[in-house]
Design a protein around this motif. Sequence first.
Motif, PDB file in Angstrom:
ATOM      1  N   GLU A 126     -28.401  15.889  16.462  1.00  0.00           N
ATOM      2  CA  GLU A 126     -27.696  15.650  15.211  1.00  0.00           C
ATOM      3  C   GLU A 126     -28.563  14.892  14.216  1.00  0.00           C
ATOM      4  O   GLU A 126     -28.609  15.223  13.026  1.00  0.00           O
ATOM      5  CB  GLU A 126     -26.400  14.875  15.483  1.00  0.00           C
ATOM      6  N   ASN A 188     -17.056  16.870  17.724  1.00  0.00           N
ATOM      7  CA  ASN A 188     -17.416  17.478  19.009  1.00  0.00           C
ATOM      8  C   ASN A 188     -16.330  17.239  20.056  1.00  0.00           C
ATOM      9  O   ASN A 188     -16.007  18.121  20.859  1.00  0.00           O
ATOM     10  CB  ASN A 188     -18.752  16.910  19.498  1.00  0.00           C
ATOM     11  N   ASP A 192     -14.014  20.015  22.105  1.00  0.00           N
ATOM     12  CA  ASP A 192     -14.089  20.043  23.562  1.00  0.00           C
ATOM     13  C   ASP A 192     -12.722  19.842  24.201  1.00  0.00           C
ATOM     14  O   ASP A 192     -12.287  20.635  25.053  1.00  0.00           O
ATOM     15  CB  ASP A 192     -15.070  18.967  24.033  1.00  0.00           C
ATOM     16  N   LYS A 198     -17.356  24.434  22.833  1.00  0.00           N
ATOM     17  CA  LYS A 198     -18.486  23.547  22.593  1.00  0.00           C
ATOM     18  C   LYS A 198     -19.413  24.170  21.565  1.00  0.00           C
ATOM     19  O   LYS A 198     -19.604  25.392  21.551  1.00  0.00           O
ATOM     20  CB  LYS A 198     -19.269  23.287  23.890  1.00  0.00           C
ATOM     21  N   PHE A 199     -19.950  23.332  20.701  1.00  0.00           N
ATOM     22  CA  PHE A 199     -21.000  23.792  19.800  1.00  0.00           C
ATOM     23  C   PHE A 199     -22.266  24.049  20.593  1.00  0.00           C
ATOM     24  O   PHE A 199     -22.609  23.289  21.498  1.00  0.00           O
ATOM     25  CB  PHE A 199     -21.315  22.721  18.751  1.00  0.00           C
ATOM     26  N   ARG A 201     -25.578  23.312  20.260  1.00  0.00           N
ATOM     27  CA  ARG A 201     -26.244  22.339  19.387  1.00  0.00           C
ATOM     28  C   ARG A 201     -27.691  22.720  19.078  1.00  0.00           C
ATOM     29  O   ARG A 201     -28.351  22.068  18.268  1.00  0.00           O
ATOM     30  CB  ARG A 201     -26.190  20.954  20.029  1.00  0.00           C
ATOM     31  N   TYR A 206     -25.644  25.354  13.783  1.00  0.00           N
ATOM     32  CA  TYR A 206     -25.149  24.001  14.013  1.00  0.00           C
ATOM     33  C   TYR A 206     -25.832  23.021  13.065  1.00  0.00           C
ATOM     34  O   TYR A 206     -25.196  22.130  12.488  1.00  0.00           O
ATOM     35  CB  TYR A 206     -25.400  23.597  15.465  1.00  0.00           C
TER      36      TYR A 206
END
Length: 289
Positions: A126, A188, A192, A198-199, A201, A206
């Motif tokens: 992130e 997130n 979930d 779920k992403f 990532r 994303y």
Amino acid sequence: MNTLNRNYKVKRILNNSSLIASDLFFEVVIMGKGIAFGLKPNDTLKRGVEYDKMYKLLTQTNEFNRIINGFDDHIVDMVMDTVAAIGSHGYRELQTQHFITLSDHLAAAYTRILRGEPIVSFFSLEIKALYPQSYDRAVELAKTIESKHDLKIPEAELTYIALHIENLTSKHASTQLDALNVLIGDINELLDLTYHVKFDRNTVHYSRFLTHIRFIIEGALANKRTLSSGVNEALISAYPTHVEIAGKIIEMINKEMNIQLDNNELSYLVIHLVNILGDPIEYDENPSQ
């Protein structure tokens, strides 16, 4: 480059480019290329000497002394080199408390690295997506430290350094950076626990989603083009579950960041979610309990 306007008494040498000194009133950390070379405690650093940075310790004296006295000279040397490298890139001026906080963090991190202890960052991907320029600068800084001190800085620590750099380069306060990272974690968790999805990532989608969220919060999307009503209606009709998730994300942003987003923003988030989650949504076969 600055010039000392008075004499200072050297208290401690941190490395060749930084030292602690004092005058009649307070202690300071003075940094500059080679400024401490050849000096020793009780020597006089004379008026007129050029330096790069000075931090008045004042009430923070004991706090900084705790940091430098708690670690060996090699750690202190690396910390001061890192702080100097960050300060040399034209970032916003480090305030004394930021200087101490950064030094404390780096000293502890470098100690763990030398001991072979793992460093964990829960938001590494992130942070790389949200602050790419600060991350790239952290990578360059790490190369300098590795070349000089033979210390390989792991990616998890790079992301922490990137956050410190972002806090210096951004007009936003550190509290807003913290809130942004908490918000991403909450999103997130929502996906979930509530939707069992779920992403991925590691995808560019994303990264684009995270960047979009960041721009929402920073108000950078205020003048973007509005989607037509027909496009909005088509998206809402075609992707009901994505719309539901996007609506909850907007509620979360409105509540946590005190920002009021309109329906047009809903459509943009739906587009991002379709790209990330697919259509139909690929549900997680092993959701968190």
